[in-house]
Write an enzyme that holds these catalytic residues in place. Structure first.
Site, PDB file in Angstrom:
ATOM      1  N   HIS A   1      -3.594  -8.451  -3.040  1.00  0.00           N
ATOM      2  CA  HIS A   1      -3.698  -7.364  -2.068  1.00  0.00           C
ATOM      3  C   HIS A   1      -4.141  -7.852  -0.694  1.00  0.00           C
ATOM      4  CE1 HIS A   1      -4.193  -3.389  -0.425  1.00  0.00           C
ATOM      5  NE2 HIS A   1      -5.380  -3.743   0.007  1.00  0.00           N
TER       6      HIS A   1
ATOM      7  N   ASN B   1      -8.530  -3.004  -2.101  1.00  0.00           N
ATOM      8  CA  ASN B   1      -9.901  -2.717  -1.685  1.00  0.00           C
ATOM      9  C   ASN B   1     -10.234  -1.228  -1.763  1.00  0.00           C
ATOM     10  OD1 ASN B   1      -8.044  -2.641   0.689  1.00  0.00           O
ATOM     11  ND2 ASN B   1      -9.874  -1.958   1.771  1.00  0.00           N
ATOM     12  N   HIS B   2      -9.203  -0.354  -1.805  1.00  0.00           N
ATOM     13  CA  HIS B   2      -9.461   1.078  -1.922  1.00  0.00           C
ATOM     14  C   HIS B   2      -9.541   1.552  -3.368  1.00  0.00           C
ATOM     15  CE1 HIS B   2      -9.538   2.948   2.111  1.00  0.00           C
ATOM     16  NE2 HIS B   2      -8.989   1.796   2.449  1.00  0.00           N
TER      17      HIS B   2
ATOM     18  N   ASP C   1      -4.170  -0.393  -3.311  1.00  0.00           N
ATOM     19  CA  ASP C   1      -4.310   0.734  -2.383  1.00  0.00           C
ATOM     20  C   ASP C   1      -3.302   1.830  -2.690  1.00  0.00           C
ATOM     21  OD1 ASP C   1      -6.364  -0.665  -1.253  1.00  0.00           O
ATOM     22  OD2 ASP C   1      -5.620  -0.581   0.797  1.00  0.00           O
TER      23      ASP C   1
ATOM     24  N   HIS D   1      -2.239  -4.735   2.465  1.00  0.00           N
ATOM     25  CA  HIS D   1      -3.549  -4.535   3.109  1.00  0.00           C
ATOM     26  C   HIS D   1      -3.504  -4.169   4.590  1.00  0.00           C
ATOM     27  CE1 HIS D   1      -7.861  -4.848   3.107  1.00  0.00           C
ATOM     28  NE2 HIS D   1      -7.948  -6.016   3.668  1.00  0.00           N
TER      29      HIS D   1
ATOM     30  N   ARG E   1     -12.284  -6.768   9.873  1.00  0.00           N
ATOM     31  CA  ARG E   1     -12.734  -5.581   9.141  1.00  0.00           C
ATOM     32  C   ARG E   1     -14.234  -5.567   8.895  1.00  0.00           C
ATOM     33  NH1 ARG E   1      -8.002  -3.533   6.467  1.00  0.00           N
ATOM     34  NH2 ARG E   1      -6.283  -5.009   6.613  1.00  0.00           N
TER      35      ARG E   1
ATOM     36  N   ASP F   1      -6.364   7.149  -1.542  1.00  0.00           N
ATOM     37  CA  ASP F   1      -7.129   7.326  -0.295  1.00  0.00           C
ATOM     38  C   ASP F   1      -6.205   7.537   0.902  1.00  0.00           C
ATOM     39  OD1 ASP F   1      -9.709   7.299  -1.291  1.00  0.00           O
ATOM     40  OD2 ASP F   1      -9.989   5.150  -1.013  1.00  0.00           O
ATOM     41  N   ARG F   2      -6.790   8.104   1.949  1.00  0.00           N
ATOM     42  CA  ARG F   2      -6.085   8.418   3.206  1.00  0.00           C
ATOM     43  C   ARG F   2      -5.064   9.542   2.997  1.00  0.00           C
ATOM     44  NH1 ARG F   2      -8.398   6.387   7.966  1.00  0.00           N
ATOM     45  NH2 ARG F   2      -9.082   4.248   7.642  1.00  0.00           N
TER      46      ARG F   2
ATOM     47  N   HIS G   1      -1.114   4.459  -0.515  1.00  0.00           N
ATOM     48  CA  HIS G   1      -2.152   5.307   0.083  1.00  0.00           C
ATOM     49  C   HIS G   1      -1.882   6.809  -0.044  1.00  0.00           C
ATOM     50  CE1 HIS G   1      -5.236   2.730   1.662  1.00  0.00           C
ATOM     51  NE2 HIS G   1      -4.360   1.945   2.267  1.00  0.00           N
TER      52      HIS G   1
ATOM     53  N   ASP H   1       0.826  -1.209   0.000  1.00  0.00           N
ATOM     54  CA  ASP H   1       0.000   0.000   0.000  1.00  0.00           C
ATOM     55  C   ASP H   1       0.864   1.265   0.000  1.00  0.00           C
ATOM     56  OD1 ASP H   1      -1.309  -2.298   1.067  1.00  0.00           O
ATOM     57  OD2 ASP H   1      -2.880  -1.043   1.921  1.00  0.00           O
TER      58      ASP H   1
END
Length: 524
Positions: free
Chosen positions: A378, A329-330, A297, A453, A426, A300-301, A270, A268
């Site tokens: 991922h 997943n993002h 990923d 992840h 999660r 995001d964030r 991010h 990730d």
């Protein structure tokens, strides 16, 4: 003091230690300490709610909901139980469930201005969701964006000319209705024409003709580093060319690394663009001789997600074999709407790019196999035994991720230390043990699972008797976790993992989640 009082006192002391660990952003340690306190006194709603908050910080929203629910069962009037559960529901995008909990918080604490504020934000989010559902176009009627950047300037100029003349004509005939049409069309015309016209004063990176060159990518990254924007015309070209390449790939991509050559896997990122630049500084730029796989990923964030995704896509355009990209997943509409990428795209590019990125994300492959031995994904493995690589190849991935099934599990699942399978921390996917990993590898003649992840203190973690490695490449995640980042280099033919760790580097004073929805920032 009797035995019961003694245990309660010890539990309270441990809770205080857990609180200190939480304040220091040591959330895993805090969870362990809260768990010890719960073992000594399981009837304290505070302990359960506090552990729920720590789970939320680690994005373990399923566990957070379970703990908060337990707190509510112990004390139905304990407002923080509803508050913590509502926050976890919000983080999962379950706005309607969150709304019920925040309504209960307001009912329990009618004079709390903070509770009233959060309830109002949640109500707005639910109203927006209902509106979007009401106007949503059926999937079968959706059309992909088919802009041709070669002729777009000429084509839009003609369309604009037609729109202008039609508007003038209608305005003359119908008066105020014509004026309304002019107002309706103006934003569309301005957005699209401005997107494609490269102004003479533009001094940023330029693509000459069809080919994305290394010189262009270097110039673009340098501009991004200095917080300059790429012109929308070139951003469109990069994204559209990447889409065409990704569409042609299978859901499971086989990567062949010839003897004597190496291959780097990153986890990730991010939206942490400056840490991405540091990876390239440490390990070299992507090229045919120095290929990378970024394992989902990307966005995001972090608040430099546009810079990250355009850089990765540009390298893909420059040389398809220099960089491989997997879906995380993002890379989904729901996550992007909540965690900032959608807002960042609207701010830095335009509304039109939001749908375009969503479409391209649906083209990303779901997993890779390196030299027939290393399975890279991922999230993780599956809720059933017997899944073959051939099953993954046949997944129709051109959609938003479903909430169950193989595609969901590839993107969301996590390893667990105990054998067997269990519910996901999660709230999506599952947890799987070393026996599941071992069986999957054996049945598919593989040696190793590499996945991402999850944030890890050292940037990586080796589990399941060395058969599974988690790699995470966003150091000091969200500017608060204090973790290292890592990447893995494999050299053929041995394909043994060589793990390299690194620390975070400074970035401009733009906080993580700067473009996220207001309601989520309130709980960060």
């Amino acid at each position: 003091m009797d035995h019961t009082n003694s245990e309660a006192a010890r539990a309270e002391d441990i809770k205080l230690l857990a609180n200190e660990a939480f304040k220091a952003h040591k959330y895993s340690q805090a969870i362990d300490l809260y768990s010890q306190a719960i073992e000594l006194n399981s009837q304290s709603a505070v302990y359960w709610a506090n552990r729920a908050f720590a789970h939320t910080k680690l994005e373990e929203y399923g566990s957070a909901i379970q703990d908060a629910t337990k707190a509510i069962e112990i004390d139905p009037k304990y407002s923080k139980g509803y508050y913590r559960r509502g926050a976890a529901y919000l983080a999962m995008g379950k706005f309607k469930e969150a709304l019920k909990d925040f309504q209960q918080v307001k009912k329990t604490c009618p004079n709390d201005p903070d509770a009233a504020k959060k309830l109002k934000e949640c109500e707005k989010a639910v109203m927006k969701l209902k509106f979007e559902e009401a106007i949503a176009v059926q999937e079968a009627e959706k059309r992909s964006i088919t802009v041709d950047y070669h002729t777009i300037g000429w084509g839009l100029a003609v369309i604009s000319w037609v729109v202008d003349w039609c508007t003038v004509l209608v305005k003359g005939i119908l008066g105020i209705m014509g004026m309304m049409l002019q107002i309706m069309f103006a934003p569309w015309k301005n957005d699209h024409l401005c997107m494609w016209e490269v102004e003479p004063q533009y001094s940023g990176a330029r693509i000459e003709g069809e080919v994305v060159t290394l010189d262009f990518v270097k110039k673009m990254m340098e501009d991004f580093k200095n917080q300059k924007c790429l012109h929308k015309r070139y951003a469109y070209q990069i994204v559209l060319q990447t889409r065409e390449m990704l569409r042609e790939l299978p859901s499971l991509v086989d990567v062949n690394i010839t003897d004597g050559n190496h291959f780097t896997v990153c986890g990730d990122v991010h939206g942490q663009f400056y840490d991405l630049l540091n990876i390239f500084e440490l390990n070299g730029l992507p090229s045919d001789e120095n290929p990378y796989l970024f394992n989902g990923d990307f966005v995001d964030r972090g608040s430099f997600s546009v810079e990250v995704i355009l850089t990765l896509f540009a390298f893909k355009c420059m040389s398809p074999s220099a960089i491989y990209l997997a879906r995380g997943n993002h890379e989904s509409k729901n996550m992007n709407k909540i965690y900032g990428f959608e807002g960042e795209v609207r701010s830095k590019l335009s509304d039109a790019f939001v749908e375009l990125f969503a479409e391209v994300f649906c083209c990303l492959p779901l997993a890779h196999v390196l030299n027939g031995k290393v399975f890279v994904v991922h999230g993780g493995l599956f809720s059933v035994d017997g899944v073959k690589l051939s099953d993954i190849r046949t997944i129709d991935r051109f959609c938003e991720p479903p909430e169950e099934g193989l595609m969901c599990e590839l993107l969301w699942s996590d390893p667990q230390p105990i054998p067997g399978r269990g519910p996901s921390k999660r709230g999506v996917g599952l947890s799987f043990g070393g026996d599941v990993t071992k069986k999957f590898l054996l049945e598919n003649n593989l040696d190793l699972v590499v996945r991402s992840h999850e944030v890890k203190d050292e940037g990586y973690e080796i589990e399941h008797d060395g058969k599974l490695i988690t790699v995470f490449s966003a150091p000091n995640y969200c500017d608060q976790m204090g973790n290292k980042g890592a990447f893995i280099r494999f050299e053929a033919p041995e394909m043994k993992p060589n793990i390299v760790t690194f620390s975070a580097v400074p970035h401009p004073d733009v906080k993580p989640m700067a473009y996220a929805n207001n309601f989520l920032r309130m709980f960060s």
